[in-house]
Scaffold this motif. Sequence first.
Motif, PDB file in Angstrom:
ATOM      1  N   TYR A   1       0.848  -1.181   0.000  1.00  0.00           N
ATOM      2  CA  TYR A   1       0.000   0.000   0.000  1.00  0.00           C
ATOM      3  C   TYR A   1       0.887   1.234   0.000  1.00  0.00           C
ATOM      4  O   TYR A   1       1.867   1.302   0.737  1.00  0.00           O
ATOM      5  CB  TYR A   1      -0.881   0.033   1.246  1.00  0.00           C
ATOM      6  CG  TYR A   1      -2.113  -0.842   1.186  1.00  0.00           C
ATOM      7  CD1 TYR A   1      -2.449  -1.588   0.067  1.00  0.00           C
ATOM      8  CD2 TYR A   1      -2.964  -0.902   2.271  1.00  0.00           C
ATOM      9  CE1 TYR A   1      -3.586  -2.370   0.038  1.00  0.00           C
ATOM     10  CE2 TYR A   1      -4.113  -1.683   2.244  1.00  0.00           C
ATOM     11  CZ  TYR A   1      -4.418  -2.410   1.123  1.00  0.00           C
ATOM     12  OH  TYR A   1      -5.548  -3.184   1.091  1.00  0.00           O
TER      13      TYR A   1
ATOM     14  N   TYR B   1       0.822   5.309   0.641  1.00  0.00           N
ATOM     15  CA  TYR B   1       0.120   6.469   1.188  1.00  0.00           C
ATOM     16  C   TYR B   1       1.119   7.302   1.972  1.00  0.00           C
ATOM     17  O   TYR B   1       2.147   6.797   2.425  1.00  0.00           O
ATOM     18  CB  TYR B   1      -1.075   6.070   2.069  1.00  0.00           C
ATOM     19  CG  TYR B   1      -0.751   5.141   3.212  1.00  0.00           C
ATOM     20  CD1 TYR B   1      -0.218   5.636   4.409  1.00  0.00           C
ATOM     21  CD2 TYR B   1      -0.996   3.783   3.120  1.00  0.00           C
ATOM     22  CE1 TYR B   1       0.069   4.783   5.474  1.00  0.00           C
ATOM     23  CE2 TYR B   1      -0.711   2.931   4.181  1.00  0.00           C
ATOM     24  CZ  TYR B   1      -0.188   3.440   5.344  1.00  0.00           C
ATOM     25  OH  TYR B   1       0.105   2.600   6.392  1.00  0.00           O
TER      26      TYR B   1
ATOM     27  N   HIS C   1      -9.994  -0.438   8.619  1.00  0.00           N
ATOM     28  CA  HIS C   1      -8.997  -1.230   7.901  1.00  0.00           C
ATOM     29  C   HIS C   1      -8.501  -2.371   8.794  1.00  0.00           C
ATOM     30  O   HIS C   1      -8.430  -3.523   8.356  1.00  0.00           O
ATOM     31  CB  HIS C   1      -7.845  -0.308   7.480  1.00  0.00           C
ATOM     32  CG  HIS C   1      -6.564  -0.983   7.168  1.00  0.00           C
ATOM     33  ND1 HIS C   1      -6.358  -1.671   5.994  1.00  0.00           N
ATOM     34  CD2 HIS C   1      -5.406  -1.076   7.878  1.00  0.00           C
ATOM     35  CE1 HIS C   1      -5.118  -2.155   5.991  1.00  0.00           C
ATOM     36  NE2 HIS C   1      -4.523  -1.811   7.126  1.00  0.00           N
TER      37      HIS C   1
ATOM     38  N   ALA D   1      -6.516  -9.293  -5.641  1.00  0.00           N
ATOM     39  CA  ALA D   1      -6.987  -7.915  -5.809  1.00  0.00           C
ATOM     40  C   ALA D   1      -8.468  -7.796  -5.474  1.00  0.00           C
ATOM     41  O   ALA D   1      -8.884  -6.844  -4.798  1.00  0.00           O
ATOM     42  CB  ALA D   1      -6.724  -7.432  -7.232  1.00  0.00           C
TER      43      ALA D   1
ATOM     44  N   MET E   1      -8.746  -7.783  -1.715  1.00  0.00           N
ATOM     45  CA  MET E   1      -8.238  -6.557  -1.103  1.00  0.00           C
ATOM     46  C   MET E   1      -9.022  -5.323  -1.536  1.00  0.00           C
ATOM     47  O   MET E   1      -8.933  -4.284  -0.885  1.00  0.00           O
ATOM     48  CB  MET E   1      -6.749  -6.407  -1.392  1.00  0.00           C
ATOM     49  CG  MET E   1      -5.897  -7.536  -0.804  1.00  0.00           C
ATOM     50  SD  MET E   1      -6.210  -7.890   0.953  1.00  0.00           S
ATOM     51  CE  MET E   1      -5.561  -6.403   1.707  1.00  0.00           C
ATOM     52  N   ASP E   2      -9.811  -5.437  -2.573  1.00  0.00           N
ATOM     53  CA  ASP E   2     -10.707  -4.338  -2.964  1.00  0.00           C
ATOM     54  C   ASP E   2     -11.726  -4.044  -1.871  1.00  0.00           C
ATOM     55  O   ASP E   2     -12.300  -2.962  -1.833  1.00  0.00           O
ATOM     56  CB  ASP E   2     -11.452  -4.668  -4.262  1.00  0.00           C
ATOM     57  CG  ASP E   2     -10.599  -4.523  -5.503  1.00  0.00           C
ATOM     58  OD1 ASP E   2      -9.462  -4.014  -5.409  1.00  0.00           O
ATOM     59  OD2 ASP E   2     -11.077  -4.944  -6.584  1.00  0.00           O
TER      60      ASP E   2
ATOM     61  N   ASP F   1     -11.040  -3.829   1.293  1.00  0.00           N
ATOM     62  CA  ASP F   1     -10.390  -3.085   2.376  1.00  0.00           C
ATOM     63  C   ASP F   1     -10.919  -1.650   2.379  1.00  0.00           C
ATOM     64  O   ASP F   1     -10.939  -0.999   1.328  1.00  0.00           O
ATOM     65  CB  ASP F   1      -8.877  -3.091   2.160  1.00  0.00           C
ATOM     66  CG  ASP F   1      -8.103  -2.490   3.315  1.00  0.00           C
ATOM     67  OD1 ASP F   1      -8.648  -1.651   4.057  1.00  0.00           O
ATOM     68  OD2 ASP F   1      -6.929  -2.857   3.468  1.00  0.00           O
TER      69      ASP F   1
ATOM     70  N   PHE G   1      -9.506   1.022   3.209  1.00  0.00           N
ATOM     71  CA  PHE G   1      -8.517   1.936   2.624  1.00  0.00           C
ATOM     72  C   PHE G   1      -8.734   2.055   1.114  1.00  0.00           C
ATOM     73  O   PHE G   1      -8.644   3.141   0.555  1.00  0.00           O
ATOM     74  CB  PHE G   1      -7.086   1.436   2.868  1.00  0.00           C
ATOM     75  CG  PHE G   1      -6.509   1.769   4.216  1.00  0.00           C
ATOM     76  CD1 PHE G   1      -7.165   2.558   5.145  1.00  0.00           C
ATOM     77  CD2 PHE G   1      -5.260   1.276   4.559  1.00  0.00           C
ATOM     78  CE1 PHE G   1      -6.604   2.857   6.379  1.00  0.00           C
ATOM     79  CE2 PHE G   1      -4.675   1.569   5.787  1.00  0.00           C
ATOM     80  CZ  PHE G   1      -5.355   2.357   6.699  1.00  0.00           C
ATOM     81  N   HIS G   2      -9.026   0.938   0.459  1.00  0.00           N
ATOM     82  CA  HIS G   2      -9.263   0.949  -0.983  1.00  0.00           C
ATOM     83  C   HIS G   2     -10.660   1.495  -1.301  1.00  0.00           C
ATOM     84  O   HIS G   2     -10.805   2.358  -2.171  1.00  0.00           O
ATOM     85  CB  HIS G   2      -9.097  -0.460  -1.560  1.00  0.00           C
ATOM     86  CG  HIS G   2      -9.360  -0.543  -3.018  1.00  0.00           C
ATOM     87  ND1 HIS G   2      -8.442  -0.152  -3.965  1.00  0.00           N
ATOM     88  CD2 HIS G   2     -10.452  -0.956  -3.705  1.00  0.00           C
ATOM     89  CE1 HIS G   2      -8.946  -0.319  -5.167  1.00  0.00           C
ATOM     90  NE2 HIS G   2     -10.171  -0.805  -5.036  1.00  0.00           N
TER      91      HIS G   2
ATOM     92  N   GLY H   1     -10.922   5.223  -1.099  1.00  0.00           N
ATOM     93  CA  GLY H   1      -9.977   5.995  -1.904  1.00  0.00           C
ATOM     94  C   GLY H   1      -8.843   6.630  -1.121  1.00  0.00           C
ATOM     95  O   GLY H   1      -8.343   7.682  -1.517  1.00  0.00           O
TER      96      GLY H   1
ATOM     97  N   LEU I   1      -5.793   5.292  -0.562  1.00  0.00           N
ATOM     98  CA  LEU I   1      -4.466   4.903  -1.020  1.00  0.00           C
ATOM     99  C   LEU I   1      -4.044   5.730  -2.228  1.00  0.00           C
ATOM    100  O   LEU I   1      -4.853   6.019  -3.101  1.00  0.00           O
ATOM    101  CB  LEU I   1      -4.450   3.420  -1.399  1.00  0.00           C
ATOM    102  CG  LEU I   1      -4.839   2.438  -0.300  1.00  0.00           C
ATOM    103  CD1 LEU I   1      -4.951   1.033  -0.874  1.00  0.00           C
ATOM    104  CD2 LEU I   1      -3.839   2.490   0.838  1.00  0.00           C
TER     105      LEU I   1
ATOM    106  N   ARG J   1      -1.342   0.968  -5.049  1.00  0.00           N
ATOM    107  CA  ARG J   1      -1.352  -0.368  -4.476  1.00  0.00           C
ATOM    108  C   ARG J   1      -0.729  -1.316  -5.482  1.00  0.00           C
ATOM    109  O   ARG J   1      -1.042  -1.255  -6.671  1.00  0.00           O
ATOM    110  CB  ARG J   1      -2.796  -0.780  -4.187  1.00  0.00           C
ATOM    111  CG  ARG J   1      -2.955  -2.168  -3.607  1.00  0.00           C
ATOM    112  CD  ARG J   1      -4.401  -2.522  -3.381  1.00  0.00           C
ATOM    113  NE  ARG J   1      -5.036  -2.929  -4.633  1.00  0.00           N
ATOM    114  CZ  ARG J   1      -6.269  -3.405  -4.724  1.00  0.00           C
ATOM    115  NH1 ARG J   1      -7.018  -3.519  -3.649  1.00  0.00           N
ATOM    116  NH2 ARG J   1      -6.765  -3.752  -5.885  1.00  0.00           N
TER     117      ARG J   1
END
Length: 97
Positions: free
Chosen positions: A8, A10, A24, A66, A69-70, A72, A74-75, A78, A80, A83
């Motif tokens: 990740y 950021y 998260h 992916a 983890m989509d 999450d 954080f994802h 928006g 991040l 990634r």
Amino acid sequence: MNYFAVLYHYAADSERIAAIRPEHREFLGELLNQGIVVGSGPYTDGNGGALIIIRLPESATAEDAAELMDRDPFHLKGALSGRDIRPWNPVLNIFGD
């Protein structure tokens, strides 16, 4: 098992990341309880970002990682700036697989 390194990106001082971090961590905690998360945590060099190592069934692809983890926060929210998800081969490990 197939392992994936999830990187990740950021800023270290991101207020948005700080605000979403509890959600998260709850998400990752659920994955940990399911045996998916092997380890996770932020980089400690002051440059921001984090590394998450996940394991999925042998048939899993980076696209499967992916999709997982989509979910999450954080994802989803928006937070991040980037990634990367890459297959990873833990040649030397303590994972017991």
